[in-house]
Design a protein around this motif. Structure first.
Motif: not given
Length: 185
Positions: A67-73, A38-42, A78-79, A81-86
């Motif tokens: 912390g895991i979400a930050e590591k994935m970013a 899935f495309a997602t956010t932190r 996980v991005d 900004r790219a998620f938000g723009e799309a």
């Protein structure tokens, strides 16, 4: 064990063993599998990991899903900004307005600098999205017949629920069928 009719008896939910509690490695695997699919956010990823810990329990040293979400970013999986723009451009193509788009992005966890960077693009597509909405709903210049007052009020209300500005919705709904939309720009 087979039943007399040659059909294996089905297992009920009581027969199933609950999944084992999560540990740090299993949580990392879940996070990686989620961002793979899935495309997602932190924020959404962290919420998903918290939910999985609640559902399955925890076994081992404490780990922070944020912390895991930050590591994935940091790894680029996980991005926000790219998620938000799309998501913003997809919603504009569907005819949804800036308030509705901003609410969805805020709910998805796109905030701060990422939201500010996306805002000008959302603002630039305001009129285009409103016209798409009006075309789909046959409002104003896209209607077959002129709307009476009650119908026009309902059309304006629909555009407002779609996230469009009241003044713009009123201008579009007040236009006569077939009128040139170029005058709105």
């Amino acid at each position: 064990m087979w039943h007399n009719d040659g059909v294996m008896p089905s297992r009920t939910s009581r027969d199933r063993r609950p999944p084992p509690p999560l540990d740090a490695a299993a949580l990392d695997r879940l996070a990686l599998r989620y961002v793979e699919r899935f495309a997602t956010t932190r924020a959404r990823l962290a919420d998903y990991l918290f939910r999985k810990i609640r559902e399955r329990g925890w076994d081992g040293e404490a780990v922070d899903p944020v912390g895991i979400a930050e590591k994935m970013a940091d790894l680029g999986y996980v991005d926000d900004r790219a998620f938000g723009e799309a998501r913003a451009s997809a919603m504009a193509r569907r005819g949804l307005g800036k308030r509705r788009v901003a609410g969805v992005l805020r709910h998805a966890g796109v905030e701060g600098a990422d939201a500010e960077a996306i805002a000008p693009g959302i603002e630039a597509r305001t009129l285009e999205a409103a016209l798409v909405f009006a075309r789909k709903r046959r409002i104003g210049p896209f209607a077959e017949t002129p709307a009476d007052r009650l119908q026009r009020e309902k059309q304006i209300a629909a555009m407002i629920r779609g996230g469009h500005d009241f003044a713009l919705a009123r201008r579009i709904a007040a236009m006569a069928p077939g009128e040139d939309v170029e005058q709105l720009e």
